[in-house]
Motif scaffolding. Sequence first.
Motif, short mmCIF file in Angstrom:
data_model
loop_
_atom_site.label_atom_id
_atom_site.label_comp_id
_atom_site.label_asym_id
_atom_site.label_seq_id
_atom_site.Cartn_x
_atom_site.Cartn_y
_atom_site.Cartn_z
N LEU A 41 -0.95 2.70 5.93
CA LEU A 41 -0.31 2.04 4.79
C LEU A 41 -1.18 2.22 3.54
O LEU A 41 -0.67 2.45 2.45
N ARG A 42 -2.47 2.11 3.70
CA ARG A 42 -3.40 2.22 2.57
C ARG A 42 -3.29 3.60 1.90
O ARG A 42 -3.26 3.70 0.68
N GLU A 43 -3.23 4.66 2.70
CA GLU A 43 -3.12 6.01 2.14
C GLU A 43 -1.84 6.18 1.33
O GLU A 43 -1.86 6.68 0.22
N VAL A 44 -0.73 5.74 1.90
CA VAL A 44 0.56 5.91 1.24
C VAL A 44 0.68 4.99 0.03
O VAL A 44 1.18 5.41 -1.02
N SER A 45 0.20 3.77 0.15
CA SER A 45 0.30 2.85 -0.99
C SER A 45 -0.53 3.35 -2.16
O SER A 45 -0.11 3.24 -3.31
N SER A 46 -1.67 3.92 -1.88
CA SER A 46 -2.51 4.48 -2.94
C SER A 46 -1.82 5.67 -3.60
O SER A 46 -1.80 5.79 -4.83
N ALA A 47 -1.26 6.57 -2.80
CA ALA A 47 -0.59 7.75 -3.33
C ALA A 47 0.67 7.40 -4.11
O ALA A 47 1.02 8.07 -5.09
N ALA A 48 1.36 6.32 -3.72
CA ALA A 48 2.60 5.91 -4.39
C ALA A 48 2.33 4.94 -5.54
O ALA A 48 3.25 4.55 -6.26
#
Length: 152
Positions: free
Chosen positions: A23-30
């Motif tokens: 979740l952290r990776e995707v939330s940061s990218a989005a």
Amino acid sequence: MVLLRRVIGDALRARRQGQHRTLREVSSAANVSLGYLSEIERGQKEPSSELLAAICDALGARLSELLREVSDTVALAEQMPGVLVPVQEGTPAPAEPAPVGPTAVRKATGRGVRQVTSDGTVSVSVRHDSPLKATLRSKRVRSTDRDVVCAA
């Protein structure tokens, strides 16, 4: 009753988990907070079209692909009797399945009625856990099979 926000959230989660991303990776990218993305995936929040596009971009997916997947799942669920409306407590399952699409099965289980249908590209099964809760599972029949689970 199947909620659209839950189907969308489950489709997003399935894509993220299929990429083995956190979740952290995707939330940061989005550029969205981790907590808010988590709420979207759990079907607790409805994302705006702009936010949904940003999440899809972060996942390397087209918005149209995600919406098509969600649309296919909901379309099959609509064909299944009792899926998109609350189930009354104590309602017995019919003896014979209603004819739905190329394949359809409906059987009583210990926890509720389970229904399965497929149109050749998407398979949907539904288990009624309580009068207001149904678990919807869809699976695309492709080389990149993905399971999507939706609790409504």
